[in-house]
Scaffold this motif. Structure first.
Motif, short mmCIF file in Angstrom:
data_model
loop_
_atom_site.label_atom_id
_atom_site.label_comp_id
_atom_site.label_asym_id
_atom_site.label_seq_id
_atom_site.Cartn_x
_atom_site.Cartn_y
_atom_site.Cartn_z
N ILE A 98 -15.37 1.20 -0.86
CA ILE A 98 -13.95 0.91 -0.71
C ILE A 98 -13.09 2.10 -1.11
O ILE A 98 -12.02 2.33 -0.58
CB ILE A 98 -13.57 -0.33 -1.53
N SER A 99 -13.55 2.90 -2.05
CA SER A 99 -12.77 4.04 -2.51
C SER A 99 -12.91 5.25 -1.59
O SER A 99 -12.24 6.26 -1.78
CB SER A 99 -13.20 4.43 -3.93
N ASP A 100 -13.79 5.18 -0.60
CA ASP A 100 -14.02 6.31 0.30
C ASP A 100 -12.96 6.38 1.39
O ASP A 100 -12.38 5.37 1.77
CB ASP A 100 -15.39 6.22 0.96
N VAL A 101 -12.75 7.57 1.93
CA VAL A 101 -11.93 7.73 3.12
C VAL A 101 -12.76 7.27 4.31
O VAL A 101 -13.89 7.71 4.48
CB VAL A 101 -11.50 9.19 3.30
N PRO A 102 -12.25 6.36 5.14
CA PRO A 102 -13.07 5.83 6.24
C PRO A 102 -13.17 6.80 7.40
O PRO A 102 -12.33 7.68 7.57
CB PRO A 102 -12.30 4.58 6.66
N PHE A 103 -14.22 6.65 8.17
CA PHE A 103 -14.30 7.36 9.43
C PHE A 103 -14.58 6.35 10.52
O PHE A 103 -14.91 5.21 10.26
CB PHE A 103 -15.38 8.45 9.40
N GLY A 162 0.82 -1.19 0.00
CA GLY A 162 0.00 0.00 0.00
C GLY A 162 0.86 1.24 0.00
O GLY A 162 2.09 1.19 0.09
N ALA A 163 0.22 2.39 -0.08
CA ALA A 163 0.94 3.65 -0.19
C ALA A 163 1.84 3.92 1.01
O ALA A 163 2.88 4.57 0.88
CB ALA A 163 -0.04 4.79 -0.37
N ARG A 164 1.47 3.42 2.19
CA ARG A 164 2.24 3.66 3.42
C ARG A 164 2.81 2.38 4.01
O ARG A 164 3.24 2.37 5.15
CB ARG A 164 1.37 4.40 4.43
N ASN A 165 2.71 1.28 3.25
CA ASN A 165 3.19 -0.02 3.70
C ASN A 165 2.49 -0.46 4.98
O ASN A 165 3.09 -1.13 5.84
CB ASN A 165 4.70 -0.01 3.92
N CYS A 166 1.23 -0.11 5.11
CA CYS A 166 0.43 -0.48 6.29
C CYS A 166 -0.71 -1.42 5.91
O CYS A 166 -1.59 -1.70 6.73
CB CYS A 166 -0.15 0.76 6.95
N GLY A 167 -0.71 -1.90 4.66
CA GLY A 167 -1.78 -2.74 4.20
C GLY A 167 -2.82 -1.96 3.43
O GLY A 167 -2.82 -0.71 3.43
N SER A 168 -3.70 -2.67 2.76
CA SER A 168 -4.70 -1.99 1.93
C SER A 168 -5.90 -2.90 1.71
O SER A 168 -5.89 -4.08 2.04
CB SER A 168 -4.09 -1.59 0.58
N ILE A 169 -6.95 -2.30 1.14
CA ILE A 169 -8.16 -3.01 0.75
C ILE A 169 -8.35 -2.78 -0.74
O ILE A 169 -8.39 -1.64 -1.20
CB ILE A 169 -9.38 -2.50 1.54
N GLY A 201 -10.43 -9.25 -13.46
CA GLY A 201 -9.08 -8.88 -13.06
C GLY A 201 -8.75 -7.41 -13.15
O GLY A 201 -7.57 -7.04 -13.12
N VAL A 202 -9.76 -6.55 -13.23
CA VAL A 202 -9.52 -5.10 -13.27
C VAL A 202 -9.51 -4.57 -11.84
O VAL A 202 -10.47 -4.78 -11.08
CB VAL A 202 -10.60 -4.38 -14.09
N LEU A 203 -8.43 -3.90 -11.46
CA LEU A 203 -8.33 -3.27 -10.14
C LEU A 203 -9.11 -1.96 -10.17
O LEU A 203 -8.68 -0.98 -10.78
CB LEU A 203 -6.86 -3.02 -9.78
N LYS A 204 -10.27 -1.95 -9.52
CA LYS A 204 -11.16 -0.79 -9.58
C LYS A 204 -10.73 0.31 -8.63
O LYS A 204 -10.79 1.49 -8.97
CB LYS A 204 -12.59 -1.22 -9.26
N SER A 205 -10.32 -0.05 -7.43
CA SER A 205 -9.91 0.96 -6.46
C SER A 205 -9.07 0.33 -5.37
O SER A 205 -9.12 -0.89 -5.14
CB SER A 205 -11.13 1.66 -5.84
#
Length: 317
Positions: free
Chosen positions: A291-296, A227-234, A241-245
């Motif tokens: 999934i593409s949203d910023v979580p709260f 991931g962008a910060r090496n902390c994992g991702s969703i 096989g298309v990576l949507k987000s």
């Protein structure tokens, strides 16, 4: 990340207090959920079966077959010390269906009951290249290796059983070597294996959980690293096989190393992380509308909480 670390990562956030029971390699049963959450009275969880090593060790999650019996794998032990597939009655009578020997796989991860009535699973190691396999096993114990992972474009070290989608195909992920070169694969209903996505580490790595089938028909993968910060991702991926987000976790209060995710009836995703979290009187539960949203975060006030390795787990009263 080694095989034992992957097994620990996959189980810790399911029920931390069961860790000592699982480590003792037993199967247990309970009649009421109060036996899990605890009450003011002592609760007794009956042990259905204790593994000896010769018949398997380190059992993983169970799957119930159409016949009502419980099916599962042990990550080690058995005749060759490389894991087994077993079935057991709800009364605790266990039968070993298959002993892995190495060329046919070792360190199995779990089973998925498919629409054809057979079970499908992966083994983290073993096979022709020593990098894991995809297999099918019947209720009678006949095992067929469907694919030997080579470490090339097909990836290596699958760490979770596959998931069956609406098209009846099986989809899964690989952890890769040193948390690199993770992939998403497909095994079609016609029996064809294909790699549908090679994941760059900037998007995520170390796919160690089963893929979640979202309501819109897409696949959701949890990456324990990268991931962008090496902390994992969703990751949100189509069955073609298309990576949507990609949503990259930020460590800290947002968490790191996602370990579980579900989609509620309203379409919202809820998940947990192994690391990160606020070390205070309030725990934070991740909620993602898309999934593409910023979580709260949803605060859990005035409830018990636990922390381990800067992780945060909470339970509503």
């Amino acid at each position: 990340m080694n095989r034992i670390a992957l097994a620990n990562l996959a189980s810790k956030n399911v029920s931390r207090f069961l860790t000592s029971v699982l480590a003792a390699a037993v199967l247990f049963g309970f009649a009421e959920m109060t036996a899990l959450v605890g009450t003011s009275q002592a609760q007794v969880v009956p042990t259905l079966f204790s593994f000896s090593g010769a018949n398997g060790a380190n059992p993983l999650a169970l799957t119930q077959g159409r016949d009502g019996l419980l099916y599962g794998v042990t990550a080690s032990g058995g005749t060759h010390g490389m894991g087994t597939v077993f079935r057991m009655s709800t009364g605790g009578e266990l039968e070993t269906l298959y002993d892995f020997s190495g060329p046919d796989g070792s360190d199995p991860n779990g089973l998925t009951l498919a629409s054809d009535g057979n079970f499908y699973g992966t083994a983290y190691n073993g096979g022709n290249f020593g990098l894991g396999i995809l297999f099918k096993i019947t209720t009678g114990g006949a095992l067929t290796v469907l694919h030997h992972f080579s470490g090339g474009v097909d990836g290596s070290h699958p760490a979770a059983p596959p998931s069956q989608a609406a098209d009846n195909s099986l989809y899964g992920g690989t952890a890769g070597v040193f948390a690199e070169n993770s992939t998403i694969f497909k095994f079609s209903s016609s029996g064809t294996f294909s790699t549908i996505l090679s994941i760059l580490s900037i998007d995520g790595s170390d796919i160690v959980k089963p893929l979640l089938l979202a309501q819109d028909g897409t696949l959701i993968a949890l990456a324990g690293g990268g991931g962008a910060r090496n902390c994992g991702s969703i990751l949100k991926i189509t069955t073609s096989g298309v990576l949507k987000s990609t949503f990259s976790l930020k460590c800290g209060t947002t968490g790191s190393e996602p370990t579980g995710l579900l989609q509620a009836a309203d379409g919202t995703f809820y998940g947990t992380t192994y690391g990160g979290g606020a070390l205070g009187a309030e725990c934070e539960v991740l909620r993602i509308s898309r999934i593409s949203d910023v979580p709260f975060r949803l605060p859990c006030r005035n409830v018990p909480y636990q922390t381990q390795n800067q992780s945060c787990a909470c339970r509503r009263s």
